[in-house]
Motif scaffolding. Structure first.
Motif, PDB file in Angstrom:
ATOM      1  N   GLY A  37     -79.800 -90.666  73.116  1.00  0.00           N
ATOM      2  CA  GLY A  37     -79.086 -91.155  72.325  1.00  0.00           C
ATOM      3  C   GLY A  37     -78.783 -92.993  72.278  1.00  0.00           C
ATOM      4  N   VAL A  38     -79.434 -92.880  73.877  1.00  0.00           N
ATOM      5  CA  VAL A  38     -78.838 -95.287  73.437  1.00  0.00           C
ATOM      6  C   VAL A  38     -80.620 -95.474  74.737  1.00  0.00           C
ATOM      7  N   ILE A  39     -81.070 -96.683  74.070  1.00  0.00           N
ATOM      8  CA  ILE A  39     -81.937 -97.140  74.845  1.00  0.00           C
ATOM      9  C   ILE A  39     -81.503 -97.301  76.280  1.00  0.00           C
ATOM     10  N   GLU A  40     -82.451 -96.062  76.913  1.00  0.00           N
ATOM     11  CA  GLU A  40     -82.152 -97.020  78.713  1.00  0.00           C
ATOM     12  C   GLU A  40     -82.942 -98.505  79.523  1.00  0.00           C
ATOM     13  N   ALA A  41     -84.070 -98.805  78.993  1.00  0.00           N
ATOM     14  CA  ALA A  41     -85.263 -99.825  79.272  1.00  0.00           C
ATOM     15  C   ALA A  41     -86.142 -99.531  78.139  1.00  0.00           C
ATOM     16  N   ALA A 141     -74.794 -86.508  57.567  1.00  0.00           N
ATOM     17  CA  ALA A 141     -74.899 -85.792  58.917  1.00  0.00           C
ATOM     18  C   ALA A 141     -76.351 -84.764  59.110  1.00  0.00           C
ATOM     19  N   GLU A 142     -76.304 -84.163  57.564  1.00  0.00           N
ATOM     20  CA  GLU A 142     -77.700 -83.175  57.624  1.00  0.00           C
ATOM     21  C   GLU A 142     -79.355 -84.060  57.747  1.00  0.00           C
ATOM     22  N   SER A 143     -78.747 -84.917  57.392  1.00  0.00           N
ATOM     23  CA  SER A 143     -80.014 -86.171  56.957  1.00  0.00           C
ATOM     24  C   SER A 143     -80.543 -86.972  58.167  1.00  0.00           C
ATOM     25  N   GLY A 144     -79.374 -87.058  59.796  1.00  0.00           N
ATOM     26  CA  GLY A 144     -79.809 -87.505  60.890  1.00  0.00           C
ATOM     27  C   GLY A 144     -79.356 -89.222  60.805  1.00  0.00           C
ATOM     28  N   ASN A 177     -71.328 -86.937  64.443  1.00  0.00           N
ATOM     29  CA  ASN A 177     -71.529 -87.612  66.309  1.00  0.00           C
ATOM     30  C   ASN A 177     -70.900 -88.811  66.196  1.00  0.00           C
ATOM     31  N   GLY A 178     -70.522 -89.619  65.896  1.00  0.00           N
ATOM     32  CA  GLY A 178     -69.933 -90.702  65.422  1.00  0.00           C
ATOM     33  C   GLY A 178     -71.216 -91.838  64.949  1.00  0.00           C
ATOM     34  N   ARG A 179     -71.329 -90.919  64.295  1.00  0.00           N
ATOM     35  CA  ARG A 179     -72.700 -91.856  63.294  1.00  0.00           C
ATOM     36  C   ARG A 179     -72.017 -92.308  62.072  1.00  0.00           C
ATOM     37  N   ILE A 180     -71.199 -91.434  61.453  1.00  0.00           N
ATOM     38  CA  ILE A 180     -70.200 -92.362  60.286  1.00  0.00           C
ATOM     39  C   ILE A 180     -69.416 -93.109  60.393  1.00  0.00           C
TER      40      ILE A 180
END
Length: 447
Positions: A37-41, A141-144, A177-180
């Motif tokens: 879920g994170v930009i690595e590079a 949560a449902e929508s992402g 999952n931390g998005r809210i």
């Protein structure tokens, strides 16, 4: 030891990045590697990297997802219901009578339709200030999507209003999952009395919660506040302690010169959300973006609700912010396209309290990414990429929307929301929702 495959690799794009001075720049033929879920590079060579999913983004610009810093998502159900009216009539004769009919199902369907519109327009995070917000949290949560949510309240609700706003904020922060993230959400100084504003500030400090409210929405509100209370709405926020918290103020078009030292001296983190299309419709003045930037107050971009704005198009907000500010300042050099992009990305992220997590494409940031197709005739040729993005590109040019590394729309196809069923079910509920024959309203607009 062999490294596990990346979750997602985007190849061949032009990436919008910020340098160490936060200046906007572009990296050609870039590849973006996403893991967990994170930009690595962001690199120019991924030939030796495997990935679970790859997206060929040739001819597209990769940008941080847009952020709608102030909206009322479920109000898409009222899009176009009250047009060409001053704010007082708009509220009292249409919006607040209709909102007295709201049921949780109306909010659910409106929020789902709004999320679909925002995903298709490249919005990856929205700050919502409305009612039945547990329902909006579930739809988020449902929508992402990512969201900053607050349960709105008026003092006319009694102690229950603030209590409900606090309970919602504590129950839902960190959800999806931390998005809210969540906030306390008093409606405005003209509908929430000083005692409740002070109580909100105390609870915000006690629980580590931000505050999201309307204030100084128009110059008329400021003038009326001065006439009635001897203070501007911003000075009321200071008196009640709200400027000692992390606070997001919508819309600030009534902020005047005497408010600037008050905002600059605030001990909390103050931000303003600007939604220029609605101000043009209501014949309000512009948010004083230049003055606010001059005292270090971030100004994020917003749409407000679709009942007043008619859309949730942050691309339009970005272009209008640039154009309206040029007109208001009498200076074609302000706001530039690159400045507008800064407001749409990092400043908007800071406005919703997520400046360390989103708002730029960089290693360690959450992978909220949109891919914008610039091959259409209305975006060609490209002499100035920043100007093309701000003044030529449209919401419909967004091909792919990604939040936390998850693809929510790919090649314009929504992957998390059933749009036809949502539109159909909402349409069945509209007659009872928009009925005003009862003569009631949830609140009185009297500033």
């Amino acid at each position: 030891m062999t490294q596990s495959p990346a979750d997602l690799i985007i190849t061949g794009c032009t990436a919008l990045v910020h340098d160490e001075h936060e200046e906007i720049g572009f990296v050609e033929d870039a590849s973006i590697v996403v893991r967990g879920g994170v930009i690595e590079a962001i690199t120019d060579d991924v030939r030796d990297l495997d990935a679970v999913e790859r997206i060929d983004a040739r001819g597209q610009v990769a940008m941080p997802g847009l952020i709608n810093c102030h909206t009322h998502a479920a109000m898409v159900a009222l899009r176009g219901i009250a047009e060409d009216l001053p704010a007082e009539e708009w509220f009292n004769d249409f919006i607040w009578p209709i909102e007295s009919n709201l049921k949780e199902k109306d909010v659910e369907l409106g929020a789902r339709l709004a999320c679909a519109e925002m995903i298709r327009g490249g919005v990856t995070c929205f700050a919502d200030h409305y009612f039945s917000m547990d329902t909006v949290a579930a739809v988020t949560a449902e929508s992402g999507l990512r969201a900053h949510l607050g349960e709105a309240f008026f003092s006319s609700q009694g102690a229950e209003g603030l209590e409900k706003s606090l309970e919602f904020a504590l129950r839902n922060r960190g959800g999806a999952n931390g998005r809210i993230t969540t906030a306390l959400a008093p409606h405005a100084p003209y509908t929430v009395d000083d005692a409740d504003l002070s109580a909100t500030a105390e609870l915000a400090r006690e629980h580590g919660l931000p505050v999201h409210l309307h204030a100084s929405e128009s110059r008329d509100q400021t003038d009326n506040s001065l006439a009635r209370h001897g203070r501007t709405p911003i000075e009321i926020l200071e008196r009640t302690g709200l400027l000692d918290t992390e606070i997001l103020i919508a819309h600030g078009t009534g902020i005047i010169d005497r408010d600037l030292p008050v905002l600059e001296g605030a001990t909390g983190q103050v931000a303003v959300a600007t939604a220029p299309r609605g101000y043009l419709k209501f014949a309000w003045g512009p948010t004083p973006v230049r003055a606010l930037r001059g005292i270090g107050v971030p100004v994020g971009l917003a749409t407000d609700g679709a009942a007043s704005n008619n859309s949730l198009d942050v691309w339009e907000s970005m272009a209008l912010t640039s154009l309206v500010q040029k007109s208001a300042e009498g200076d074609p050099r302000w706001l530039t396209s690159r400045q507008a992009l800064h407001h749409a990305t990092l400043q908007s992220a800071r406005a919703v309290g997520l400046g360390e997590r989103i708002g730029s494409l960089a290693p360690g940031r959450r992978a909220d990414i949109i891919l914008v197709d610039l091959t259409g005739p209305h975006t060609q040729p490209v002499h100035d990429l920043a100007a093309t993005l701000v003044h030529s590109a449209r919401a419909g040019d967004v091909r792919t929307t990604i939040v936390d590394g998850r693809v929510l729309m790919r090649d314009r196809r929504l992957l998390t929301i059933d749009l036809p069923s949502t539109v159909g079910e909402l349409g069945e509920r509209l007659p009872s929702l928009v009925d005003r024959s009862h003569g009631g309203r949830i609140q009185e607009y009297d500033t």
